[in-house]
Design a protein around this motif. Structure first.
Motif, PDB file in Angstrom:
ATOM      1  N   PRO A   1      35.439 -46.443  11.668  1.00 31.92           N
ATOM      2  CA  PRO A   1      36.887 -46.262  11.623  1.00 31.92           C
ATOM      3  C   PRO A   1      37.551 -46.835  12.866  1.00 31.92           C
ATOM      4  O   PRO A   1      37.028 -46.703  13.982  1.00 31.92           O
ATOM      5  CB  PRO A   1      37.046 -44.742  11.537  1.00 31.92           C
TER       6      PRO A   1
ATOM      7  N   ALA B   1      27.762 -46.822   6.956  1.00 33.60           N
ATOM      8  CA  ALA B   1      28.873 -45.988   7.424  1.00 33.60           C
ATOM      9  C   ALA B   1      28.520 -45.363   8.766  1.00 33.60           C
ATOM     10  O   ALA B   1      27.428 -44.810   8.947  1.00 33.60           O
ATOM     11  CB  ALA B   1      29.179 -44.905   6.400  1.00 33.60           C
TER      12      ALA B   1
ATOM     13  N   THR C   1      30.332 -42.900  10.038  1.00 34.82           N
ATOM     14  CA  THR C   1      30.770 -41.511   9.970  1.00 34.82           C
ATOM     15  C   THR C   1      30.172 -40.865   8.727  1.00 34.82           C
ATOM     16  O   THR C   1      29.798 -41.548   7.768  1.00 34.82           O
ATOM     17  CB  THR C   1      32.301 -41.407   9.919  1.00 34.82           C
ATOM     18  N   ASP C   2      30.099 -39.539   8.754  1.00 40.07           N
ATOM     19  CA  ASP C   2      29.573 -38.827   7.599  1.00 40.07           C
ATOM     20  C   ASP C   2      30.695 -38.571   6.591  1.00 40.07           C
ATOM     21  O   ASP C   2      31.835 -39.025   6.776  1.00 40.07           O
ATOM     22  CB  ASP C   2      28.894 -37.517   8.019  1.00 40.07           C
TER      23      ASP C   2
ATOM     24  N   GLY D   1      32.465 -36.103   6.054  1.00 40.65           N
ATOM     25  CA  GLY D   1      33.591 -35.354   6.596  1.00 40.65           C
ATOM     26  C   GLY D   1      34.378 -36.094   7.654  1.00 40.65           C
ATOM     27  O   GLY D   1      35.316 -35.538   8.229  1.00 40.65           O
ATOM     28  N   GLY D   2      33.979 -37.314   7.956  1.00 43.29           N
ATOM     29  CA  GLY D   2      34.688 -38.112   8.950  1.00 43.29           C
ATOM     30  C   GLY D   2      34.153 -37.978  10.356  1.00 43.29           C
ATOM     31  O   GLY D   2      34.685 -38.599  11.285  1.00 43.29           O
ATOM     32  N   ALA D   3      33.102 -37.177  10.549  1.00 39.91           N
ATOM     33  CA  ALA D   3      32.509 -37.030  11.882  1.00 39.91           C
ATOM     34  C   ALA D   3      31.573 -38.191  12.176  1.00 39.91           C
ATOM     35  O   ALA D   3      30.912 -38.722  11.273  1.00 39.91           O
ATOM     36  CB  ALA D   3      31.752 -35.709  11.978  1.00 39.91           C
TER      37      ALA D   3
ATOM     38  N   ARG E   1      28.430 -40.176  13.003  1.00 32.51           N
ATOM     39  CA  ARG E   1      26.994 -39.962  12.855  1.00 32.51           C
ATOM     40  C   ARG E   1      26.292 -40.255  14.177  1.00 32.51           C
ATOM     41  O   ARG E   1      26.788 -41.018  15.005  1.00 32.51           O
ATOM     42  CB  ARG E   1      26.421 -40.876  11.764  1.00 32.51           C
TER      43      ARG E   1
END
Length: 218
Positions: free
Chosen positions: A147, A196, A198-199, A201-203, A205
């Motif tokens: 992101p 990706a 991020t996971d 949930g948007g956190a 990784r």
């Protein structure tokens, strides 16, 4: 007999260089025969126009140089690297792992175009770099999808630590956001493997978690 070509791609601040280093270390531990190469070649004469462009000598905003013109700067540097340093090894069947490649033009330069215009640019880029210049097509492209705000945070943190200022790509958050959108479109067009950062949930990784996924593809 052509070898195999694995490319790591991602916007600035995506953690691409870190994952590239981790993958290299993993292959070394396994005793695999391979070589690595990083673009652009900032220390080589072939990157002169790249350095001028990124340093703002043709304009202080990325859009001051159109997508097609800027692409030629980077493509010439790639051609020089291929002919001088790694082409023979690859052509004899070697495994090459590259940090950036032709894929970077697809990400960074197509972002200067409106989304409906990008596929025409992708086709031109493939004809130019793989056709006219004769550079080999990648067997696997690993696109680290970070992101934009997290990538920007990483870049600003790096600047504070190293006491440096980013190039005209790295300091422009709006440009980096457009690059991420363009990368998603390029990934669909060329068939890249999306990783990706991020996971669900948007956190963010962990580096190790991302590394394990990348190794599974390699």
């Amino acid at each position: 007999m052509a070898g195999r070509l694995i490319v790591f791609e991602g916007t600035d601040g995506s953690g691409k260089s870190t994952q590239f280093a981790l993958a290299r270390q993993a292959l070394e531990r396994e005793g695999r025969e391979f070589r690595t190469f990083t673009y652009p070649q900032y220390q080589e004469e072939s990157s002169a126009l790249v350095r001028m462009y990124l340093g703002g000598q043709f304009g202080t905003h990325p859009s001051d140089v159109n997508a097609y013109a800027a692409s030629t700067f980077f493509a010439v540097d790639r051609y020089a690297g291929y002919k001088r340093f790694w082409g023979s090894y690859y052509e004899q069947g070697g495994l090459m792992m590259l940090d950036r490649y032709t894929t970077s033009n697809a990400v960074h330069q197509s972002s200067k175009l409106a989304p409906p215009e990008r596929e025409a640019f992708f086709r031109w880029l493939a004809d130019f770099e793989y056709g006219a210049l004769g550079l080999p097509r990648p067997d696997l492209v690993l696109w680290l999808d970070m992101p934009t705000q997290l990538a920007v945070n990483n870049l600003r943190r790096r600047e504070r630590v190293t006491h440096t200022i980013g190039d005209i790509h790295e300091v422009d958050a709006a440009y980096l956001s457009a690059c991420r959108d363009a990368a998603a479109q390029a990934a669909d067009f060329f068939g890249w493997r999306r990783v990706a950062c991020t996971d669900g949930g948007g956190a963010l990784r962990t580096q190790e978690d991302i590394h394990k996924e990348i190794l599974s593809y390699i």
